[in-house]
Motif scaffolding. Structure first.
Motif, PDB file in Angstrom:
ATOM      1  N   VAL A   1       0.840  -1.201   0.000  1.00 49.39           N
ATOM      2  CA  VAL A   1       0.000   0.000   0.000  1.00 49.39           C
ATOM      3  C   VAL A   1       0.871   1.245   0.000  1.00 49.39           C
ATOM      4  N   PHE A   2       1.913   1.252   0.823  1.00 48.00           N
ATOM      5  CA  PHE A   2       2.768   2.422   0.912  1.00 48.00           C
ATOM      6  C   PHE A   2       3.493   2.673  -0.411  1.00 48.00           C
ATOM      7  N   ILE A   3       3.978   1.616  -1.035  1.00 49.17           N
ATOM      8  CA  ILE A   3       4.684   1.772  -2.310  1.00 49.17           C
ATOM      9  C   ILE A   3       3.722   2.219  -3.401  1.00 49.17           C
ATOM     10  N   GLU A   4       2.531   1.620  -3.434  1.00 47.02           N
ATOM     11  CA  GLU A   4       1.559   1.976  -4.468  1.00 47.02           C
ATOM     12  C   GLU A   4       1.096   3.417  -4.315  1.00 47.02           C
ATOM     13  N   ARG A   5       0.819   3.852  -3.075  1.00 47.43           N
ATOM     14  CA  ARG A   5       0.374   5.222  -2.861  1.00 47.43           C
ATOM     15  C   ARG A   5       1.501   6.207  -3.149  1.00 47.43           C
ATOM     16  N   GLY A   6       2.719   5.816  -2.835  1.00 46.83           N
ATOM     17  CA  GLY A   6       3.830   6.736  -3.025  1.00 46.83           C
ATOM     18  C   GLY A   6       4.351   6.803  -4.440  1.00 46.83           C
ATOM     19  N   MET A   7       4.345   5.669  -5.167  1.00 44.35           N
ATOM     20  CA  MET A   7       4.985   5.619  -6.475  1.00 44.35           C
ATOM     21  C   MET A   7       4.034   5.281  -7.611  1.00 44.35           C
ATOM     22  N   GLY A   8       2.763   5.070  -7.295  1.00 41.64           N
ATOM     23  CA  GLY A   8       1.785   4.868  -8.345  1.00 41.64           C
ATOM     24  C   GLY A   8       1.451   3.408  -8.569  1.00 41.64           C
ATOM     25  N   PRO A   9       0.348   3.144  -9.288  1.00 41.80           N
ATOM     26  CA  PRO A   9      -0.119   1.770  -9.473  1.00 41.80           C
ATOM     27  C   PRO A   9       0.804   0.904 -10.315  1.00 41.80           C
ATOM     28  N   GLY A  10       1.608   1.505 -11.186  1.00 41.52           N
ATOM     29  CA  GLY A  10       2.530   0.700 -11.986  1.00 41.52           C
ATOM     30  C   GLY A  10       3.552   0.003 -11.120  1.00 41.52           C
ATOM     31  N   VAL A  11       4.282   0.777 -10.314  1.00 39.62           N
ATOM     32  CA  VAL A  11       5.260   0.201  -9.389  1.00 39.62           C
ATOM     33  C   VAL A  11       4.544  -0.595  -8.311  1.00 39.62           C
ATOM     34  N   GLY A  12       3.368  -0.119  -7.900  1.00 41.32           N
ATOM     35  CA  GLY A  12       2.611  -0.834  -6.881  1.00 41.32           C
ATOM     36  C   GLY A  12       2.226  -2.231  -7.303  1.00 41.32           C
ATOM     37  N   THR A  13       1.884  -2.415  -8.569  1.00 43.20           N
ATOM     38  CA  THR A  13       1.540  -3.748  -9.065  1.00 43.20           C
ATOM     39  C   THR A  13       2.718  -4.690  -8.935  1.00 43.20           C
ATOM     40  N   VAL A  14       3.888  -4.232  -9.350  1.00 42.46           N
ATOM     41  CA  VAL A  14       5.095  -5.056  -9.246  1.00 42.46           C
ATOM     42  C   VAL A  14       5.415  -5.345  -7.785  1.00 42.46           C
ATOM     43  N   ALA A  15       5.337  -4.313  -6.934  1.00 42.46           N
ATOM     44  CA  ALA A  15       5.661  -4.494  -5.515  1.00 42.46           C
ATOM     45  C   ALA A  15       4.675  -5.430  -4.836  1.00 42.46           C
ATOM     46  N   GLY A  16       3.384  -5.296  -5.166  1.00 43.40           N
ATOM     47  CA  GLY A  16       2.380  -6.152  -4.545  1.00 43.40           C
ATOM     48  C   GLY A  16       2.579  -7.615  -4.889  1.00 43.40           C
ATOM     49  N   ILE A  17       2.793  -7.888  -6.174  1.00 44.11           N
ATOM     50  CA  ILE A  17       3.002  -9.275  -6.602  1.00 44.11           C
ATOM     51  C   ILE A  17       4.318  -9.801  -6.041  1.00 44.11           C
ATOM     52  N   GLY A  18       5.370  -8.966  -6.083  1.00 43.51           N
ATOM     53  CA  GLY A  18       6.672  -9.398  -5.578  1.00 43.51           C
ATOM     54  C   GLY A  18       6.648  -9.692  -4.091  1.00 43.51           C
ATOM     55  N   THR A  19       5.997  -8.837  -3.313  1.00 44.81           N
ATOM     56  CA  THR A  19       5.917  -9.063  -1.866  1.00 44.81           C
ATOM     57  C   THR A  19       5.073 -10.283  -1.544  1.00 44.81           C
ATOM     58  N   TRP A  20       3.988 -10.426  -2.251  1.00 47.91           N
ATOM     59  CA  TRP A  20       3.134 -11.608  -2.074  1.00 47.91           C
ATOM     60  C   TRP A  20       3.934 -12.882  -2.299  1.00 47.91           C
ATOM     61  N   LEU A  21       4.723 -12.931  -3.381  1.00 48.07           N
ATOM     62  CA  LEU A  21       5.530 -14.116  -3.669  1.00 48.07           C
ATOM     63  C   LEU A  21       6.657 -14.291  -2.657  1.00 48.07           C
ATOM     64  N   THR A  22       7.199 -13.187  -2.148  1.00 44.99           N
ATOM     65  CA  THR A  22       8.231 -13.294  -1.119  1.00 44.99           C
ATOM     66  C   THR A  22       7.711 -14.072   0.080  1.00 44.99           C
ATOM     67  N   LEU A  23       6.515 -13.715   0.527  1.00 50.77           N
ATOM     68  CA  LEU A  23       5.934 -14.399   1.675  1.00 50.77           C
ATOM     69  C   LEU A  23       5.615 -15.854   1.366  1.00 50.77           C
ATOM     70  N   LEU A  24       5.166 -16.113   0.163  1.00 55.94           N
ATOM     71  CA  LEU A  24       4.865 -17.495  -0.215  1.00 55.94           C
ATOM     72  C   LEU A  24       6.132 -18.347  -0.235  1.00 55.94           C
ATOM     73  N   PHE A  25       7.192 -17.793  -0.807  1.00 51.99           N
ATOM     74  CA  PHE A  25       8.455 -18.537  -0.852  1.00 51.99           C
ATOM     75  C   PHE A  25       9.005 -18.750   0.558  1.00 51.99           C
ATOM     76  N   LYS A  26       8.912 -17.719   1.391  1.00 49.62           N
ATOM     77  CA  LYS A  26       9.424 -17.862   2.752  1.00 49.62           C
ATOM     78  C   LYS A  26       8.601 -18.877   3.536  1.00 49.62           C
ATOM     79  N   GLY A  27       7.278 -18.840   3.373  1.00 53.47           N
ATOM     80  CA  GLY A  27       6.438 -19.820   4.050  1.00 53.47           C
ATOM     81  C   GLY A  27       6.706 -21.230   3.555  1.00 53.47           C
ATOM     82  N   ALA A  28       6.877 -21.373   2.241  1.00 55.88           N
ATOM     83  CA  ALA A  28       7.181 -22.689   1.680  1.00 55.88           C
ATOM     84  C   ALA A  28       8.532 -23.192   2.174  1.00 55.88           C
ATOM     85  N   LEU A  29       9.512 -22.285   2.247  1.00 57.79           N
ATOM     86  CA  LEU A  29      10.834 -22.649   2.754  1.00 57.79           C
ATOM     87  C   LEU A  29      10.740 -23.159   4.190  1.00 57.79           C
ATOM     88  N   ALA A  30       9.938 -22.501   5.002  1.00 57.76           N
ATOM     89  CA  ALA A  30       9.804 -22.909   6.396  1.00 57.76           C
ATOM     90  C   ALA A  30       9.208 -24.303   6.512  1.00 57.76           C
TER      91      ALA A  30
END
Length: 741
Positions: free
Chosen positions: A75-104
């Motif tokens: 939310v902070f990245i999207e509000r600060g840098m716009g929906p273009g960067v926000g889309t990348v950040a949202g998907i990237g962060t979502w996958l980060t958590l998925l990979f970390k959870g899967a790793l655990a």
């Protein structure tokens, strides 16, 4: 009525969720992998990684208290840098958590296998993951309570491990400390930094936290301090009591550390702690990751189905099911080491972006932005986070870099295909660029209006094929400009002959058009402006026009606009060549019926050079003709408040600086072009900006300026300031992305 999430997470749940997302793979799995990269300096790698996370943690604390919304750092990245960067950040962060959870979960099965000799580690991980998905579907409150119990037991066990083993550390195990050099240390930092991911992920459930102004920053900082303490001391012990070769090649470093000292019973305790820690990490991963599709959907970046909140459990069940399904897929197909590296790559990128977002909000000068917590040492702290983050990314292996680039490409494509036409807003960084352009515009406008050129020449360049009606129109438009400036007005007709025909013979055989001179003199007398008439013969009209303007010191050139066609774009337009080479301001006048000069309409685009020139020309014409000026700016229906305020500010400034009545209009509509045309049709003269046409983009896509000009019946002035630099091939694309109307 849209449904929201219930606030039922207290301070203990915030600490538990944050620590549960951090204490897991970082201590039970990664020490062995990191030891293989850095040797004994792996201890320093964990410490430095914790330090590098501090800027992002502080930024999250500040932004989270200002905007407690589901989605957290996205939310902070999207509000600060716009929906273009926000889309990348949202998907990237979502996958980060998925990979970390899967790793655990995958790592946890190695420990569970020590006791139960599991027939299939992957299948067991899938079963446990499915159970955690079910828990998250039931409700956040139950998840928070479960997380608290698991973390308390886990921390007690880990503290006991440190107390019982630290006396067994052998100093010789740390020699040589930098066994793999600085490069190995850097690689280890890049690998283990994902261990601290939970410190920012708690912000993704900020919307569900009671009293977020207190509980969010306090819980985040407490969890970071405790976790860093545990990481550094436990890794210090592991390196000091486990053989280097064993530690570098094991997936169960904690068990390998205690078994030689305390026997098999101690392994059972460590397995319990590992399972609690790793399942806790996976549980927190599902909890926080599932909020990202929810936030993306709320912002229009994903289909609206992901925004659905169950009426009974009040959880985003569609988002949780998607998150759980992808995590199950990762567990089933990817090896543990690659999961860890890709999670780190995505996480480092997000850490850097969240610091950029903090700067955007601080510099946005927003009245509503009033966080209860402020990042200390601003702006050096977030700048350090940005620079260090991108440096660590460059030190990573090729595969995680490819994965990160793939997410960026996918997110960008998704934005342009699915999001761009559905979302009409901008981030604060774009707004800041707009405001800076607006300030530059105001400065240039004031200078242009107060220091309008006087005593220079205004040149009307005519071709022999120009009709009498077009001559008349050009002179009626140029005359008030020359009178207002107290400038000489030159009307020159340029006659072009083939290269094979000598210019001296052409001049001798064409002594001059007396009718043209007489007609021009009569009109000049009617308009009360002195005019000098001349004719020029050349082999190249466009070159002759530029040469004449240079010799005479012309300040303003008016000439007929070339007809708009893709064929002219393909083979080159004379007007574009003149724009590139003219030593003065240029105005191309498109044919149209001119009945009066009562209303001069200017389409403003915040060009710091063209807009001031348009204002000066309009003010000159309206002042002499007794007319008025109208400024129009085309904005989408969802344009940000900051953008609207910026436009209103410089419209008001123009009202003060112009010598005639000024009206400012902001056209807000989804069909911006049609709405703008509807507003312009009442004007007597329309003034637009123009720039050089480029072969490929303009051959494929007609410019908005050309589309507007060709659909109007009145005269259109296409203005280009000599201060405007030459546009590059990519400039139209960059301009469209940064200065979307």
């Amino acid at each position: 009525m849209p449904k929201d999430l219930e606030r039922d997470l207290g301070l203990s749940a915030v600490i538990a969720i944050s620590m549960g997302a951090m204490i897991g793979s970082g201590i039970f799995i990664l020490p062995g992998l990191a030891m293989a990269e850095a040797g004994p300096s792996v201890v320093l790698a964990f410490l430095i990684a914790g330090v590098l996370v501090i800027p992002a943690a502080l930024a999250i604390s500040e932004l989270g208290t200002a905007m407690p919304e589901a989605g957290g750092d996205y939310v902070f990245i999207e509000r600060g840098m716009g929906p273009g960067v926000g889309t990348v950040a949202g998907i990237g962060t979502w996958l980060t958590l998925l990979f970390k959870g899967a790793l655990a979960l995958v790592g946890g099965m190695f420990y569970l296998d020590l006791l139960f000799q599991l027939p299939n580690l992957t299948a067991t991980a899938l079963v446990i993951a499915s159970l955690l998905i079910g828990i998250n579907l039931v409700g956040v409150k139950q998840t928070g309570q479960l997380q608290t119990y698991m973390v308390v037991v886990m921390v007690v066990i880990l503290a006991g491990f440190i107390a019982m083993t630290i006396t067994q550390v052998e100093g010789g195990s740390y020699e040589p400390f930098f066994a793999d050099g600085f490069g190995g240390l850097t690689s280890a930092i890049a690998l283990v930094i994902v261990s601290y991911a939970g410190v920012t992920k708690i912000a993704s459930v900020a919307e569900e936290i009671k009293n977020p102004a207190r509980n969010l920053p306090l819980g985040l900082l407490i969890s970071l301090v405790i976790t860093t303490f545990l990481y550094v001391f436990i890794v210090f012990v592991l390196v000091g009591i486990v053989d280097a070769e064993t530690l570098s090649g094991t997936n169960v470093p904690m068990a390998d550390a205690v078994e030689p000292l305390f026997g098999f019973w101690s392994v059972g305790i460590i397995v319990l702690a590992a399972i609690l820690a790793l399942v806790s990490t996976a549980n927190a991963g599902i909890l926080t990751a599932s909020r990202y599709p929810l936030a993306l959907s709320r912002d229009g970046l994903l289909p609206e189905q992901f925004e659905y909140v169950h009426p009974r459990f009040r959880t985003p069940i569609v988002s949780i099911l998607l998150t759980g399904g992808v995590m199950l897929f990762i567990i089933a197909v990817l090896p543990v080491e690659e999961i860890a590296k890709m999670a780190s790559a995505f996480q480092i990128l997000v850490y850097a972006l969240v610091n950029v977002a903090l700067i955007a909000f601080r510099e946005g000068d927003l009245e509503w932005y009033d966080p209860d917590f402020l990042t200390p040492f601003y702006p050096w702290m977030p700048l350090f986070g940005v620079v260090s983050g991108f440096y660590i990314i460059t030190q990573m292996d090729l595969l995680p870099l490819i994965g990160a680039i793939g997410i960026i490409v996918f997110g960008t494509v998704w934005y342009f295909v699915f999001v761009k036409d559905r979302v009409d807003r901008e981030g604060l960084a774009v707004d800041a660029v707009r405001r800076e352009a607006g300030r530059q515009f105001l400065d240039e406008t004031a200078t242009q209006l107060t220091t309008a050129a006087t005593g220079n020449e205004v040149l009307i360049a005519l071709r022999r094929d120009v009709s009498r009606l077009e001559e008349d129109r050009l002179l009626r438009i140029a005359a008030p400009i020359a009178r207002f400036r107290d400038s000489r007005l030159r009307v020159v007709r340029f006659d072009e002959v083939p290269d094979q025909y000598p210019l001296d013979r052409a001049t001798a055989q064409s002594p001059g058009d007396l009718e043209f001179e007489e007609r021009t003199d009569d009109l000049a007398e009617e308009l009360d402006v002195p005019v000098e008439v001349a004719e020029v013969v050349s082999h190249d009209t466009k070159q002759a026009v530029v040469n004449y303007a240079e010799r005479r010191g012309v300040d303003l050139l008016l000439t007929r606009a070339d007809p708009v066609s893709r064929l002219r774009t393909l083979f080159g337009r004379d007007s574009d060549w003149i724009l590139e080479h003219a030593p003065c301001n240029v105005v191309f006048v498109q044919a149209g019926k001119l009945d009066s000069l009562d209303e001069i309409a200017i389409v403003t685009d915040q060009s710091p050079f063209n807009d001031p020139l348009k204002v000066e020309l309009a003010d000159s014409i309206a002042s002499i003709a007794g007319g008025r000026i109208r400024f129009l700016f085309a904005a989408g229906s969802g344009a940000s408040d900051s953008s609207i305020r910026t436009i209103e500010a410089y419209h008001a400034e123009l009202d003060e600086q112009c010598s005639v009545p000024v009206e400012g209009t902001i056209v807000q509509s989804d069909a911006k072009l049609d709405a703008l045309l509807a507003e312009l049709r009442s004007a007597d003269v329309v003034i637009l900006s123009t720039t050089t046409h480029r072969l490929l983009p303009d051959l494929l896509f007609q410019r908005d300026t050309d589309r507007v000009a060709t659909r109007l019946e009145q005269p259109v002035l296409l203005v280009h300031s000599r201060k405007s630099r030459r546009a590059t091939f990519l400039e139209p694309l960059v301009e469209r992305l940064l200065f979307r109307d």
